[in-house]
Design a protein around this motif. Structure first.
Motif, PDB file in Angstrom:
ATOM      1  N   ILE A  92       0.840  -1.202   0.000  1.00  0.00           N
ATOM      2  CA  ILE A  92       0.000   0.000   0.000  1.00  0.00           C
ATOM      3  C   ILE A  92       0.876   1.254   0.000  1.00  0.00           C
ATOM      4  N   VAL A  93       1.955   1.226   0.797  1.00  0.00           N
ATOM      5  CA  VAL A  93       2.881   2.363   0.827  1.00  0.00           C
ATOM      6  C   VAL A  93       3.480   2.596  -0.554  1.00  0.00           C
ATOM      7  N   SER A  95       2.170   1.750  -3.371  1.00  0.00           N
ATOM      8  CA  SER A  95       1.125   2.187  -4.305  1.00  0.00           C
ATOM      9  C   SER A  95       0.898   3.686  -4.242  1.00  0.00           C
ATOM     10  N   THR A  96       1.181   4.310  -3.090  1.00  0.00           N
ATOM     11  CA  THR A  96       1.009   5.766  -2.994  1.00  0.00           C
ATOM     12  C   THR A  96       1.996   6.499  -3.895  1.00  0.00           C
ATOM     13  N   MET A  97       3.101   5.835  -4.236  1.00  0.00           N
ATOM     14  CA  MET A  97       4.084   6.459  -5.128  1.00  0.00           C
ATOM     15  C   MET A  97       3.603   6.443  -6.573  1.00  0.00           C
ATOM     16  N   ILE A  99       0.473   7.154  -7.514  1.00  0.00           N
ATOM     17  CA  ILE A  99      -0.627   8.100  -7.701  1.00  0.00           C
ATOM     18  C   ILE A  99      -0.063   9.484  -7.993  1.00  0.00           C
ATOM     19  N   TRP A 101       0.612  13.310  -7.910  1.00  0.00           N
ATOM     20  CA  TRP A 101       0.399  14.218  -6.787  1.00  0.00           C
ATOM     21  C   TRP A 101      -0.788  15.139  -7.035  1.00  0.00           C
ATOM     22  N   THR A 104      -4.347  14.314  -5.639  1.00  0.00           N
ATOM     23  CA  THR A 104      -4.664  14.455  -4.217  1.00  0.00           C
ATOM     24  C   THR A 104      -4.857  15.904  -3.779  1.00  0.00           C
ATOM     25  N   LYS A 108      -7.012  16.968  -0.333  1.00  0.00           N
ATOM     26  CA  LYS A 108      -6.156  17.545   0.699  1.00  0.00           C
ATOM     27  C   LYS A 108      -6.567  18.975   1.012  1.00  0.00           C
ATOM     28  N   SER A 128       3.048  16.468   4.732  1.00  0.00           N
ATOM     29  CA  SER A 128       4.347  16.009   4.236  1.00  0.00           C
ATOM     30  C   SER A 128       5.129  15.216   5.273  1.00  0.00           C
ATOM     31  N   SER A 131       6.564   9.953   3.828  1.00  0.00           N
ATOM     32  CA  SER A 131       6.932   9.846   2.412  1.00  0.00           C
ATOM     33  C   SER A 131       7.040   8.380   2.024  1.00  0.00           C
ATOM     34  N   GLY A 132       6.263   7.962   1.025  1.00  0.00           N
ATOM     35  CA  GLY A 132       6.358   6.602   0.534  1.00  0.00           C
ATOM     36  C   GLY A 132       7.729   6.299  -0.042  1.00  0.00           C
TER      37      GLY A 132
END
Length: 256
Positions: A92-93, A95-97, A99, A101, A104, A108, A128, A131-132
């Protein structure tokens, strides 16, 4: 190729000492005919350069330190602790990389409005904090540390917190240096998020403040070049401080 790349920066630095008439003159030479310090004096008088410089320095240092610590801590957990769901959570961590920016930004922004954090530095620091990329970097680095060393420390009575702060962090100097360079650069040059969050001129960051030089009918190129030249100094200093560890980290990954 390196010379070609650096020529525009050298021209910008030289032009920061020239009046606007010399910069925009058609057929002008690489070296201006008249040198002046008015551009450097004017940037403080026109938009309080030092205040914005200090704001950017504070945010960049704060986010860099927080991300290094949280990335190292979570990387340690994923690398050396075996628990159910470890691989799934790490996936999952990662996978955030993947997406973008920009995707979001709206959620956010809505969250910052709901929390009442608009026009505060909290809205720049809290999103911030993790960080993935940093977690992935530390996880791969800490995985190379032998488990036998950590077990020996536990036998001697060391707690996990002691192991993390006294063994893991000192042995991760190269990774810390690499992430510090990247994260400081990303935080220092970030424009869109501070532009959306901060409205108070006294709290604004330098990356956003530079756009003040772009007027409706013209641009103060001399002031823009002077401010930009000074804004590069912190990035150069950070790299000079961490360059040895950064190069060592790159070299350590080049061989088995």
């Amino acid at each position: 190729m390196a010379v070609i790349t650096i020529i525009p920066f050298i021209w910008m630095l030289i032009s920061s000492f020239a009046p606007n008439s010399e910069i925009v003159k058609i057929g002008g030479s690489f070296w201006p005919g008249q040198f002046t310090l008015d551009n450097y004096v004017g940037i403080q008088e026109k938009f309080n350069f030092m205040r914005m410089f200090g704001n950017s320095l504070f945010i960049a240092i704060a986010t860099t330190l927080i991300i290094i610590y949280t990335s190292a801590l979570l990387g340690f957990v994923f690398a050396k602790f075996k628990f159910r769901g470890n691989t799934f959570l790490f996936t999952i961590v990662l996978s955030t990389m993947m997406i973008p920016w920009a995707v979001t930004i709206i959620p956010k922004y809505d969250m910052m409005m709901d929390f009442g954090w608009l026009d505060t530095y909290t809205s720049l620091i809290v999103p911030s904090m993790v960080s993935g990329f940093g977690i992935f970097l530390f996880r791969q680095s800490i995985s190379q540390i032998s488990d036998e060393m950590l077990e020996a420390a536990r036998v001697d009575g060391a707690s996990d917190w002691f192991i993390f702060h006294r063994i893991i962090l000192p042995m991760s100097r190269n990774t810390i240096s690499s992430l510090a360079i990247f994260q400081f650069l990303w935080s220092w040059e970030d424009f869109l998020w501070p532009f959306l969050m901060i409205n108070d001129q006294s709290k604004q960051l330098l990356s956003v403040g530079l756009r003040i030089f772009n007027g409706q009918y013209g641009t103060d190129y001399g002031g823009l070049f002077a401010a930009t030249s000074l804004s590069i100094i912190p990035v150069i200093i950070v790299y000079l401080i961490f360059q040895k560890q950064f190069i060592a980290g790159v070299q350590s990954g080049s061989g088995k």
